[in-house]
Design a protein around this motif. Structure first.
Motif, short mmCIF file in Angstrom:
data_model
loop_
_atom_site.label_atom_id
_atom_site.label_comp_id
_atom_site.label_asym_id
_atom_site.label_seq_id
_atom_site.Cartn_x
_atom_site.Cartn_y
_atom_site.Cartn_z
N ARG A 32 -13.23 14.87 32.40
CA ARG A 32 -13.08 15.25 33.81
C ARG A 32 -12.86 14.02 34.69
NH1 ARG A 32 -14.61 20.27 35.92
NH2 ARG A 32 -15.23 19.27 37.86
N ASP A 33 -13.65 12.97 34.47
CA ASP A 33 -13.49 11.75 35.27
C ASP A 33 -12.11 11.14 35.06
OD1 ASP A 33 -16.06 12.08 36.23
OD2 ASP A 33 -16.94 10.55 34.92
N PHE A 34 -11.65 11.13 33.81
CA PHE A 34 -10.33 10.59 33.49
C PHE A 34 -9.24 11.40 34.20
CE2 PHE A 34 -6.56 10.42 30.74
CZ PHE A 34 -6.36 9.04 30.69
N ALA A 35 -9.34 12.73 34.15
CA ALA A 35 -8.36 13.59 34.82
C ALA A 35 -8.43 13.40 36.34
CB ALA A 35 -8.60 15.05 34.44
N ARG A 36 -9.63 13.28 36.87
CA ARG A 36 -9.79 13.07 38.32
C ARG A 36 -9.09 11.77 38.74
NH1 ARG A 36 -14.84 13.50 38.51
NH2 ARG A 36 -14.95 15.67 39.12
N GLN A 37 -9.25 10.70 37.95
CA GLN A 37 -8.57 9.44 38.25
C GLN A 37 -7.05 9.61 38.25
OE1 GLN A 37 -10.10 6.70 35.36
NE2 GLN A 37 -12.15 6.71 36.25
N ALA A 38 -6.53 10.39 37.31
CA ALA A 38 -5.09 10.65 37.28
C ALA A 38 -4.66 11.41 38.53
CB ALA A 38 -4.72 11.44 36.02
N LEU A 39 -5.45 12.40 38.95
CA LEU A 39 -5.11 13.16 40.16
C LEU A 39 -5.08 12.27 41.40
CD1 LEU A 39 -7.13 16.45 39.51
CD2 LEU A 39 -4.67 16.07 39.21
N GLU A 44 -8.11 13.64 21.46
CA GLU A 44 -7.38 13.01 22.55
C GLU A 44 -7.15 14.00 23.68
OE1 GLU A 44 -3.68 10.02 22.73
OE2 GLU A 44 -3.05 12.07 22.22
N LEU A 45 -7.19 13.49 24.91
CA LEU A 45 -6.80 14.22 26.11
C LEU A 45 -5.55 13.55 26.65
CD1 LEU A 45 -7.18 16.12 28.60
CD2 LEU A 45 -8.64 14.31 29.56
N ARG A 46 -4.51 14.35 26.89
CA ARG A 46 -3.29 13.85 27.53
C ARG A 46 -3.07 14.67 28.78
NH1 ARG A 46 0.06 10.56 24.93
NH2 ARG A 46 1.91 11.29 25.99
N VAL A 47 -2.76 13.99 29.87
CA VAL A 47 -2.45 14.64 31.13
C VAL A 47 -1.12 14.08 31.60
CG1 VAL A 47 -3.27 15.15 33.46
CG2 VAL A 47 -4.92 14.72 31.65
N SER A 48 -0.18 14.97 31.89
CA SER A 48 1.13 14.52 32.37
C SER A 48 1.53 15.35 33.58
CB SER A 48 2.19 14.64 31.27
OG SER A 48 2.30 15.97 30.81
#
Length: 184
Positions: free
Chosen positions: A68-75, A115-119
């Motif tokens: 969640r923190d990683f995705a939040r940083q991407a957002l 792995e989590l990938r967000v694009s």
């Protein structure tokens, strides 16, 4: 429901149009993983252009808040946060909820996520969670709203434009992906 386990809106391609080279829906594996590195922070990678981010979660503890923190940083990096309106805030919260649900499912049903990938592009944000599990995620039917547990894929199905499963022939595991519309 599409053959790959997703639910495509009318006119959408059943594979979501984003299948990695060599990957096939429901055919038995996950994309090749990155070389092991000692810490989760060191394993985070950002592609050129900043529109794809990946985090290696294999062997980590506390992976749901980490994801969640990683995705939040991407957002934040992509301008979804801080949200300028209630709609934009809701869209960002939906992304974080879907990340949590997909990572939690990998923890509960597939020996944990690899792995989590967000694009993201101008229209769609795609979340991919790779794991070593052989199971096929699906919303429980009938959905029992008042009962605890079993709501993860129902939530994913309701919030996302599309979702599904990719498998690579000859490789153990799978990648569960979900796509959400970018805020207007």
């Amino acid at each position: 429901m599409t053959p790959d386990g997703g639910s495509s809106p009318a006119g959408a391609a059943p594979d979501g149009g984003g299948s990695p080279a060599g990957a096939a829906p429901d055919s038995g594996g996950s994309p090749a993983g990155a070389a092991p590195v000692d810490s989760a922070a060191a394993r985070a990678s950002v592609s050129v252009g900043g529109q794809v981010r990946a985090l290696n979660l294999a062997g980590e503890s506390g992976v749901v808040p980490l994801a969640r923190d990683f995705a939040r940083q991407a957002l934040y990096a992509w301008g979804w946060l801080p949200a300028a309106s209630a709609d934009r805030r809701a869209a960002a919260e939906d992304v974080l909820l879907v990340v949590s649900e997909l990572v939690t499912n990998a923890c509960l049903h597939a020996e944990g996520p690899d792995e989590l990938r967000v694009s993201c592009d101008n229209k769609v944000l795609r979340i991919e969670v790779s794991d070593r599990g052989s199971g096929q995620p699906a919303p429980r039917t009938p959905h029992r709203a008042g009962r605890p547990g079993g709501h993860g894929m129902f939530i994913v199905q309701r919030l996302c434009l599309d979702w599904g499963v990719l498998r690579t022939p000859g490789v153990a595991g799978k990648t569960v992906w979900a796509e959400l519309g970018a805020p207007a």
